[in-house]
Design an enzyme around this catalytic site. Sequence first.
Site, PDB file in Angstrom:
ATOM      1  N   CYS A 152       5.607  16.738 -29.438  1.00 27.68           N
ATOM      2  CA  CYS A 152       6.500  17.742 -30.034  1.00 27.68           C
ATOM      3  C   CYS A 152       6.104  18.168 -31.445  1.00 27.68           C
ATOM      4  CB  CYS A 152       7.932  17.208 -30.047  1.00 27.68           C
ATOM      5  SG  CYS A 152       8.547  16.885 -28.392  1.00 27.68           S
TER       6      CYS A 152
HETATM    7  N1  LIG Z   1       8.549  13.966 -24.841  1.00 26.61           N
HETATM    8  C1  LIG Z   1       9.499  14.277 -25.676  1.00 26.61           C
HETATM    9  O1  LIG Z   1       9.950  13.447 -26.443  1.00 26.61           O
HETATM   10  C2  LIG Z   1      10.094  15.682 -25.716  1.00 26.61           C
HETATM   11  C3  LIG Z   1      11.252  15.881 -26.469  1.00 26.61           C
HETATM   12  C4  LIG Z   1      11.819  17.146 -26.507  1.00 26.61           C
HETATM   13  C5  LIG Z   1      11.215  18.191 -25.821  1.00 26.61           C
HETATM   14  N2  LIG Z   1      10.070  17.976 -25.109  1.00 26.61           N
HETATM   15  C6  LIG Z   1       9.517  19.120 -24.378  1.00 26.61           C
HETATM   16  O2  LIG Z   1       9.795  18.935 -22.996  1.00 26.61           O
HETATM   17  C7  LIG Z   1       8.729  19.465 -22.203  1.00 26.61           C
HETATM   18  C8  LIG Z   1       8.185  18.374 -21.287  1.00 26.61           C
HETATM   19  O3  LIG Z   1       7.674  17.328 -22.091  1.00 26.61           O
HETATM   20  P1  LIG Z   1       7.399  15.879 -21.511  1.00 26.61           P
HETATM   21  O4  LIG Z   1       7.168  15.014 -22.698  1.00 26.61           O
HETATM   22  O5  LIG Z   1       8.431  15.486 -20.534  1.00 26.61           O
HETATM   23  O6  LIG Z   1       6.017  16.128 -20.752  1.00 26.61           O
HETATM   24  P2  LIG Z   1       5.349  15.159 -19.662  1.00 26.61           P
HETATM   25  O7  LIG Z   1       3.912  15.502 -19.671  1.00 26.61           O
HETATM   26  O8  LIG Z   1       5.769  13.750 -19.889  1.00 26.61           O
HETATM   27  O9  LIG Z   1       6.005  15.625 -18.284  1.00 26.61           O
HETATM   28  C9  LIG Z   1       5.798  16.858 -17.719  1.00 26.61           C
HETATM   29  C10 LIG Z   1       5.762  16.689 -16.211  1.00 26.61           C
HETATM   30  O10 LIG Z   1       5.626  17.978 -15.630  1.00 26.61           O
HETATM   31  C11 LIG Z   1       4.751  17.863 -14.524  1.00 26.61           C
HETATM   32  N3  LIG Z   1       4.248  19.202 -14.201  1.00 26.61           N
HETATM   33  C12 LIG Z   1       3.226  19.876 -14.770  1.00 26.61           C
HETATM   34  N4  LIG Z   1       3.118  21.095 -14.201  1.00 26.61           N
HETATM   35  C13 LIG Z   1       4.092  21.186 -13.266  1.00 26.61           C
HETATM   36  C14 LIG Z   1       4.488  22.187 -12.353  1.00 26.61           C
HETATM   37  N5  LIG Z   1       3.865  23.360 -12.292  1.00 26.61           N
HETATM   38  N6  LIG Z   1       5.520  21.900 -11.522  1.00 26.61           N
HETATM   39  C15 LIG Z   1       6.154  20.715 -11.570  1.00 26.61           C
HETATM   40  N7  LIG Z   1       5.825  19.730 -12.419  1.00 26.61           N
HETATM   41  C16 LIG Z   1       4.806  19.962 -13.258  1.00 26.61           C
HETATM   42  C17 LIG Z   1       3.726  16.875 -14.965  1.00 26.61           C
HETATM   43  O11 LIG Z   1       3.058  16.289 -13.858  1.00 26.61           O
HETATM   44  C18 LIG Z   1       4.598  15.866 -15.723  1.00 26.61           C
HETATM   45  O12 LIG Z   1       5.070  14.842 -14.860  1.00 26.61           O
HETATM   46  C19 LIG Z   1       7.714  20.010 -23.189  1.00 26.61           C
HETATM   47  O13 LIG Z   1       7.984  21.367 -23.416  1.00 26.61           O
HETATM   48  C20 LIG Z   1       8.013  19.229 -24.457  1.00 26.61           C
HETATM   49  O14 LIG Z   1       7.623  19.935 -25.620  1.00 26.61           O
HETATM   50  C21 LIG Z   1       9.501  16.739 -25.024  1.00 26.61           C
END
Ligand SMILES: NC(=O)c1ccc[n+]([C@@H]2O[C@H](COP(=O)([O-])OP(=O)(O)OC[C@H]3O[C@@H](n4cnc5c(N)ncnc54)[C@H](O)[C@@H]3O)[C@@H](O)[C@H]2O)c1
Length: 445
Positions: free
Chosen positions: A279
């Site tokens: 992030c």
């Molecule tokens: N990790 C954090 O602490 C956090 C906090 C707030 C916001 N975010 C935001 O949330 C979003 C997700 O982050 P995250 O940390 O969970 O990422 P992550 O990489 O842990 O998880 C994303 C998941 O999406 C899957 N994926 C990718 N393409 C896909 C598709 N086309 N269809 C279905 N699944 C698909 C991946 O395989 C993965 O399992 C991002 O925008 C991030 O900026 C993350």
Amino acid sequence: MVDQDNSENFTKLMTRIRGRDAVIGIIGLGYVGLPLAVHFCRSGFKVIGFDVDAAKIDSLTKGCSYLKHIPDEFILELSAKGQFEATCDFARLAEPDCLLICVPTPLDDKMEPDLSYLLQTTDQIAKTIKTGQLIVLESTTYPGTTEEMMLPKLESSSLKVGRDFFLAFSPEREDPGNKNFDASNTPKIVGGVTPGCLEVASALYNAITTVVPVSSTRAAELTKLLENTYRSVNIALVNEMKILAHRMDIDLFEVINAAATKPFGYMPFFPGPGLGGHCIPIDPFYLAWKAREYDFDARFIHLAGEVNIAMPGYVVERTAEALASRGKELQGSRILVLGIAYKKDIADDRESPGYAIMDMLTDRGALVSYNDPWIPKLRPTRKYNFTHESIELTPELLTACDAVIIVTDHTAYDYGEIVSHARLVVDTRNSTVGLRNGLDKVVLA
Ligand SMILES: NC(=O)c1ccc[n+]([C@@H]2O[C@H](COP(=O)([O-])OP(=O)(O)OC[C@H]3O[C@@H](n4cnc5c(N)ncnc54)[C@H](O)[C@@H]3O)[C@@H](O)[C@H]2O)c1
């Protein structure tokens, strides 16, 4: 609420949400999506999780969680009750009443937004969209994404937003590893494309937490970027202060703790080895990129990025100086990096400054090893090619190394032991506070 939202679809969906009969689809079961799925199940909803990663789906289907803070028992119990299932079958996107999108939104090689995951997901939804569905984007992104990038694709199905389906943005505020706050006690910002979209999305999130409605999806998108830019800028400020304080021979951690006694107008941020995670190092650049469309140079964002990106180099320089004062060079020195997770007590190493530190040390000829109780093995990434395994932290290892760099202040570390056995400790987190009195073998970096 406008007339078009007074449709039968609106009333039906509201009734299903209020009665906990609505089925929730969560797309992207990573750090954000999986905990969110568990929260909705806990609130009495049935959840179908979608992911392109077959290994994740396989693991969940067997009742195994891949996130340490989500125990296997949760998944097993929810699956046994028929409340949770995970699938790679995107044809099933038509089944849920509400689809929450939690796919990655990274930067590309030019440090520009990479919306490919989101656009792929939107295309998939557009193929299966049915009347009465609510679609909410939770992934972090620049203001305008929901309405400029998603809405046209979804309306290409000839369904109309606010009448036939509902579209909203609600940023995720998950803080992995935070024991005090999770989705149930962190207020949720919600912005809808139409007043009806806002109303159904708010009703849904109200089932798990307090909702803070805002006037548009763009306001909701910018709220998330303000939060993370605020962190990035303030961390850069204390990182710069740390370098200045070192030159002045002042302990900045002592200063921050003193300043934090002011009951108003000051919030403490702490310096470290640089930024990490999915992030803070990334999100501000989404805003800076969009700002260019408005002929606006987001100077704070760029400056904060510059300062924070330079921190791993500063840590390496401080290590080199400390070794030099002992008649040693980095070249050929044995250096142990403690902690590769980007913050303490989690198993997430994305964008970790520990990698940049290991890379620079290796480039300068140091013999680098690492220990991290949360990350047993390093996997090659787009930027780095490390395949090291975490080595056991023993008094003998600490004594054998020329320097130990504390990159991540995991709770599991015994800092007293580290200070007593290591020959030189470079502490980037102030973990040795109270242990380094008079010891010149501990340096802050
Ligand atoms: N990790 C954090 O602490 C956090 C906090 C707030 C916001 N975010 C935001 O949330 C979003 C997700 O982050 P995250 O940390 O969970 O990422 P992550 O990489 O842990 O998880 C994303 C998941 O999406 C899957 N994926 C990718 N393409 C896909 C598709 N086309 N269809 C279905 N699944 C698909 C991946 O395989 C993965 O399992 C991002 O925008 C991030 O900026 C993350």
